[in-house]
Structures are given as C-alpha cells and as structure tokens.
Design a protein around this motif. Structure first.
Motif, PDB file in Angstrom:
ATOM      1  N   VAL A 103       0.947  -1.443  -0.064  1.00  0.00           N
ATOM      2  CA  VAL A 103       0.054   0.011   0.071  1.00  0.00           C
ATOM      3  C   VAL A 103       0.752   1.355  -0.010  1.00  0.00           C
ATOM      4  O   VAL A 103       1.843   1.393   0.528  1.00  0.00           O
ATOM      5  N   ASN A 104       0.365   2.232  -0.574  1.00  0.00           N
ATOM      6  CA  ASN A 104       1.150   3.742  -0.407  1.00  0.00           C
ATOM      7  C   ASN A 104       1.133   4.186   1.099  1.00  0.00           C
ATOM      8  O   ASN A 104       0.446   3.930   1.709  1.00  0.00           O
ATOM      9  N   VAL A 106       3.628   2.841   2.929  1.00  0.00           N
ATOM     10  CA  VAL A 106       4.252   1.851   3.807  1.00  0.00           C
ATOM     11  C   VAL A 106       5.850   2.092   3.654  1.00  0.00           C
ATOM     12  O   VAL A 106       6.496   1.619   4.672  1.00  0.00           O
ATOM     13  N   GLY A 107       6.348   2.721   2.751  1.00  0.00           N
ATOM     14  CA  GLY A 107       7.808   2.818   2.618  1.00  0.00           C
ATOM     15  C   GLY A 107       8.442   1.977   1.462  1.00  0.00           C
ATOM     16  O   GLY A 107       9.569   1.496   1.391  1.00  0.00           O
ATOM     17  N   LYS A 108       7.288   1.760   0.543  1.00  0.00           N
ATOM     18  CA  LYS A 108       7.851   1.135  -0.517  1.00  0.00           C
ATOM     19  C   LYS A 108       8.980   1.762  -1.473  1.00  0.00           C
ATOM     20  O   LYS A 108       9.870   1.149  -1.977  1.00  0.00           O
ATOM     21  N   THR A 110      11.173   3.862  -0.684  1.00  0.00           N
ATOM     22  CA  THR A 110      12.510   4.029   0.184  1.00  0.00           C
ATOM     23  C   THR A 110      12.795   2.469   0.050  1.00  0.00           C
ATOM     24  O   THR A 110      14.165   2.545  -0.231  1.00  0.00           O
ATOM     25  N   LYS A 114      16.646   1.297  -1.159  1.00  0.00           N
ATOM     26  CA  LYS A 114      17.732   0.841  -0.045  1.00  0.00           C
ATOM     27  C   LYS A 114      18.017  -0.716  -0.749  1.00  0.00           C
ATOM     28  O   LYS A 114      19.091  -1.041  -0.473  1.00  0.00           O
ATOM     29  N   ARG A 135       0.561   7.474  -9.848  1.00  0.00           N
ATOM     30  CA  ARG A 135       0.989   9.117  -9.391  1.00  0.00           C
ATOM     31  C   ARG A 135       2.128   9.376 -10.097  1.00  0.00           C
ATOM     32  O   ARG A 135       3.358   8.667  -9.920  1.00  0.00           O
ATOM     33  N   THR A 248       8.993  -2.483   7.414  1.00  0.00           N
ATOM     34  CA  THR A 248       9.582  -1.100   7.546  1.00  0.00           C
ATOM     35  C   THR A 248       9.282  -0.556   8.869  1.00  0.00           C
ATOM     36  O   THR A 248       8.316  -0.756   9.519  1.00  0.00           O
ATOM     37  N   ASP A 251      12.126   0.964  13.438  1.00  0.00           N
ATOM     38  CA  ASP A 251      12.966   1.716  14.381  1.00  0.00           C
ATOM     39  C   ASP A 251      11.779   2.696  14.978  1.00  0.00           C
ATOM     40  O   ASP A 251      10.999   3.287  14.394  1.00  0.00           O
ATOM     41  N   GLY A 274      13.170  -2.426   7.737  1.00  0.00           N
ATOM     42  CA  GLY A 274      13.524  -1.141   7.654  1.00  0.00           C
ATOM     43  C   GLY A 274      13.730  -0.557   8.964  1.00  0.00           C
ATOM     44  O   GLY A 274      12.773  -0.717   9.754  1.00  0.00           O
ATOM     45  N   VAL A 275      14.800   0.077   9.281  1.00  0.00           N
ATOM     46  CA  VAL A 275      15.111   0.625  10.646  1.00  0.00           C
ATOM     47  C   VAL A 275      15.737   2.095  10.526  1.00  0.00           C
ATOM     48  O   VAL A 275      16.343   2.603  11.314  1.00  0.00           O
ATOM     49  N   GLY A 276      15.195   2.841   9.441  1.00  0.00           N
ATOM     50  CA  GLY A 276      15.402   3.974   9.584  1.00  0.00           C
ATOM     51  C   GLY A 276      15.254   4.679   7.866  1.00  0.00           C
ATOM     52  O   GLY A 276      14.728   3.944   7.079  1.00  0.00           O
ATOM     53  N   GLU A 277      15.392   5.866   7.569  1.00  0.00           N
ATOM     54  CA  GLU A 277      15.189   6.484   6.496  1.00  0.00           C
ATOM     55  C   GLU A 277      16.135   6.748   5.611  1.00  0.00           C
ATOM     56  O   GLU A 277      16.100   7.197   4.495  1.00  0.00           O
TER      57      GLU A 277
HETATM   58  P1  GDP Z   1       5.698   4.559  -0.125  1.00  0.00           P
HETATM   59  O1  GDP Z   1       4.460   5.775  -0.388  1.00  0.00           O
HETATM   60  O2  GDP Z   1       5.093   3.428   0.264  1.00  0.00           O
HETATM   61  O3  GDP Z   1       6.526   4.597  -1.466  1.00  0.00           O
HETATM   62  O4  GDP Z   1       6.660   5.354   0.940  1.00  0.00           O
HETATM   63  P2  GDP Z   1       7.613   6.137   0.966  1.00  0.00           P
HETATM   64  O5  GDP Z   1       9.020   5.049   0.552  1.00  0.00           O
HETATM   65  O6  GDP Z   1       7.705   7.422   0.169  1.00  0.00           O
HETATM   66  O7  GDP Z   1       8.083   6.345   2.418  1.00  0.00           O
HETATM   67  C1  GDP Z   1       7.083   6.946   3.310  1.00  0.00           C
HETATM   68  C2  GDP Z   1       7.580   7.462   4.525  1.00  0.00           C
HETATM   69  O8  GDP Z   1       8.299   6.475   5.437  1.00  0.00           O
HETATM   70  C3  GDP Z   1       8.844   8.547   4.050  1.00  0.00           C
HETATM   71  O9  GDP Z   1       8.777   9.510   4.973  1.00  0.00           O
HETATM   72  C4  GDP Z   1      10.273   7.440   4.533  1.00  0.00           C
HETATM   73  O10 GDP Z   1      11.198   8.301   4.752  1.00  0.00           O
HETATM   74  C5  GDP Z   1       9.494   6.620   5.562  1.00  0.00           C
HETATM   75  N1  GDP Z   1      10.337   5.669   5.908  1.00  0.00           N
HETATM   76  C6  GDP Z   1      10.350   4.483   4.989  1.00  0.00           C
HETATM   77  N2  GDP Z   1      11.077   3.409   5.660  1.00  0.00           N
HETATM   78  C7  GDP Z   1      11.279   3.741   6.761  1.00  0.00           C
HETATM   79  C8  GDP Z   1      11.793   3.194   7.875  1.00  0.00           C
HETATM   80  O11 GDP Z   1      12.403   1.931   7.934  1.00  0.00           O
HETATM   81  N3  GDP Z   1      12.223   3.686   8.944  1.00  0.00           N
HETATM   82  C9  GDP Z   1      11.688   4.936   9.376  1.00  0.00           C
HETATM   83  N4  GDP Z   1      11.748   5.760  10.354  1.00  0.00           N
HETATM   84  N5  GDP Z   1      10.974   5.753   8.209  1.00  0.00           N
HETATM   85  C10 GDP Z   1      10.801   4.963   7.021  1.00  0.00           C
END
Ligand code: GDP
Length: 296
Positions: A103-104, A106-108, A110, A114, A135, A248, A251, A274-277
């Motif tokens: 889902v949008n 969730v950190g896809k 990012t 990584k 999008r 993800t 942290d 995932g443990v950070g940005e």
């Molecule tokens: P998408 O819409 O699923 O593609 O999500 P994004 O990759 O754009 O991530 C959404 C937000 O979650 C961003 O602000 C990222 O920096 C943050 N994020 C993604 N993975 C992690 C993680 O492992 N830890 C933290 N703290 N933030 C994360």
C-alpha cells in the motif's frame, strides 16, 4: 539491535514479566500471557497458538512456576520467526525479477532504493522499473532514490500501462545485462479487483518473458500500523503469491511484535527490516537475533 529498543521495551513490559517469578502456572497465568501477547501486537491467532503450545509443554514437563515458561516461550517464538526462507532468491547468470507490492505510504519507494543499493553493494547490476504509473510523484520519488543508489530506472509517463513499463524494463535488463530487475507496483487497495488485474497483467508479462519469474514477490508492510499490517498481509495474500516481506519503520515503534503474526498467520517469511530513513537502513532479517533482542 538498537532500532528495536521500543519493541523490546514493550515486550519486556508486557510479556516477559508474565513469565517471571514464582507465581504458579495456572489458567489465570495463561490468560494473562495471552492478553500480554495480544497487547504486544502479536495478533490474536498467533497469541492463542503460542499459549496453547506453552500450556501443552508446561503440562508435559510438569512445570510449576511462571519463570520456567520463559525459556519455552523464547524457543517457540524463535521457531516461529525461523519458519520459511529468509534469504533472497537471487542467482547469477539470469535476470532475477523482484516484484514489490504494498500500500502507498508503507515505505515502498524507500525500500526499493535501499534494496537496490544493497544488491549493488553485493555486486549485482540492478535495474528498477517504475510500474506504479498512477501518480507522477511516485515516479519522481523513485527516480530520486535510484539516482542516490546509483542504479538505472526505466519509466514512462504518468498514466501509462504498468505492464508496458515492465516489458520495457525486461528488455532493458536484457540489453544492459542487468542481474536484477526490481519492479515497483501501484498500491491502491481501494479497488481490490483493479489491483488484482494490474498485478496479474504484470505477472503475465514477466512470466512470458522470464519463464521462471518473478523470483520474488516482496510485500512491504509498515510495522507502525500494527494490526493493519496484518490485514494488508491477508488482502495481498489473496491477490498475489507473496514470497516474503519487507517490514519497514521498525525503528521507533513498539509494535514489532506484529512480525510474529506475519510469520505465523500468513507464512510470509520476513526477509528485510527497515530501521530508518537512510540508504543503509535496511537489514537482513535474522530470526534468532530478533528473538534474542526481544527477550534481552
Ligand atoms: P511509499 O508511499 O510506500 O513509497 O512510501 P515512501 O517510501 O515514500 O515512505 C514513506 C515515509 O516513510 C517516508 O517519509 C520515508 O522516509 C519513511 N520510511 C520508509 N521506511 C522507513 C523506515 O524503515 N524507518 C523510518 N523511520 N521511516 C521510514
């Protein structure tokens, strides 16, 4: 391990303290343990299963005091976490296709950045296909991450056919001799039928071009959403054949217990956390280390 601090605290506070001390092992204690596991985001089904196993083993081994359950609980949790194949199915000498779903938010994006970085560090030539064409921002963001990771990206304009992007990606992977093709997909759950159709179409293209692919279908889940992550696992499990999970945002969340539900209820092995940005903030999931961290 430091990234698991909150999950660990929550686990110690809620779960570990139940299996400590000289309280008698009785139904009240098992109820308390069940409640504690649920509160630690383990999920109802999995909590019940853990308690049931412990009840049985306690009886078999004629255990009497709460602290005697601690080792058993750690053992069972480790076993649960270990289930399944946790390493990525990647081989030299072929184009390895990794489909990323989720889902949008969730950190896809990012995670794709990584993961591409990590694979590149491991010596693979990586190519990314921007299959989320819904999008424009998604394509742009992915491009930024690919630039940072130093990997090429294949994309078309917003609104184009995702399957066509994937086809282009495969052709480019061939001509550029890439080892890995990472494919982003749209994650709109609002319409399950559309999602299913889109993923199916992408899959068909992959299977036609790369007969043994896709080699991985990784579902990205956000640990901070707790039980929502579990319901996403259920829905995506109905739509695609998930081979593993990237969990993800571990942290800073206390909800890491959700990993047990994902592993036990859906049998999706967690492959990365995932443990950070930052670029380096993706770790291989190590079941034993995770279990040990929970119990301190
Ligand atoms: P998408 O819409 O699923 O593609 O999500 P994004 O990759 O754009 O991530 C959404 C937000 O979650 C961003 O602000 C990222 O920096 C943050 N994020 C993604 N993975 C992690 C993680 O492992 N830890 C933290 N703290 N933030 C994360």
């Amino acid at each position: 391990k430091e990234s698991l601090v909150k999950t660990k605290e929550a686990f110690v506070e809620k779960v570990t303290q139940v299996v400590t001390g000289r309280k008698p092992i009785d139904e009240e204690l098992f109820d308390e343990l069940e409640e504690a596991l649920i509160q630690a985001d383990v999920g109802v089904t999995t909590s019940l299963k853990l308690v049931e196993t412990l009840r049985k083993k306690a009886k078999e081994n004629k255990l009497e005091e709460a602290h005697e359950l601690r080792g058993l609980l750690e053992e069972e949790i480790t076993r649960m976490l270990e289930e399944g194949e946790h390493t990525l199915n990647i081989q030299k000498g072929r184009i390895n296709v990794i489909l990323i779903v989720g889902v949008n938010g969730v950190g896809k994006t990012t995670s794709i950045g990584k993961l591409s970085h990590k694979l590149k560090q491991d010596g693979y030539k990586v190519l990314v296909a921007a299959g989320d064409t819904f999008r424009a921002a998604a394509i742009d963001q992915l491009e930024v991450w690919c630039q940072r990771a130093g990997v090429d990206i294949i994309h078309q304009k917003e609104g184009s056919d995702p399957a066509a992007v994937v086809y282009d990606g495969i052709q480019a992977a061939r001509s550029r001799k890439a080892d890995v093709l990472v494919i982003d997909t749209a994650g709109r759950l609002q319409n399950k039928t559309n999602l299913m159709e889109e993923l199916r179409k992408i899959r068909r293209v992959v299977e036609r071009e790369i007969p043994d692919g896709p080699h991985e279908v990784l579902l990205v889940l956000d640990a901070t959403t707790g039980q929502n992550a579990l319901s996403q696992a259920r829905i995506f499990g109905e739509v695609v054949q998930v081979s593993g999970v990237i969990l993800t945002k571990l942290d800073g969340t206390a909800k890491g217990g959700v990993i047990l539900g994902i592993q036990n209820e859906y049998k999706f092995p967690v492959k990365f956390i995932g443990v950070g940005e930052k670029m380096e903030d993706l770790r291989d999931f190590e079941p034993q280390a995770f279990a040990q961290a929970l119990f301190g």
